[in-house]
Scaffold this active site. Structure first.
Site: not given
Length: 147
Positions: A78-80
């Site tokens: 999850q790059f967010t």
């Protein structure tokens, strides 16, 4: 490296409408990577997640790890987690590792979890996923690698 750790009663991930992974009691790890993360960062976070004492013992105190209870792990990239929302209305992701770097780090992190005795269920890097999380408690913690 950032890992959002959620203690769950059960969780699953679906991709294109198909079940891809699921666990019962255990941890959901939402995992993001920065461009400077390395083997030491990965190892620190894998060991921390495996041994984090956030499950109740016989007296109801958070004294057991996911290993102690024989729980499962569902790890989702999850790059967010690296989204910076301080300016403007759209998050900036310039602090996130580029996808080829992050994918390599994600795969290695999964290997390190398995080495800890926690072979993870997983998502697919870069895929659009629907993650169902039944947070238990709720208990949610952020684990970050040392700077």
């Amino acid at each position: 490296m950032k890992v959002l750790v959620q203690r769950v009663s059960h969780a699953s991930v679906h991709i294109d409408g198909q079940l891809h992974g699921q666990i019962g009691q255990g941890l959901v790890l939402l995992v993001g990577f920065g461009p400077d993360d390395d083997e030491q960062s990965l190892r620190f976070c894998a060991e921390k997640c495996a041994h984090l004492r956030i499950f109740a013992d016989d007296q109801g105190k958070m004294n057991r790890s996911v290993l102690d209870i024989g729980g499962g792990v569902l790890a989702i990239s999850q790059f967010t987690l690296y989204g910076d929302c301080r300016k403007g209305r759209r998050p900036s992701f310039v602090q996130a590792a580029p996808p080829p770097v992050a994918e390599r780090l994600y795969e290695r992190f999964l290997d390190l979890l398995a080495e800890q005795g926690l072979p993870p269920q997983r998502g697919v890097f870069g895929a659009y996923m629907q993650v169902e999380i039944h947070n238990d408690g709720p208990v949610t913690l952020m684990v970050e690698s040392p700077a």
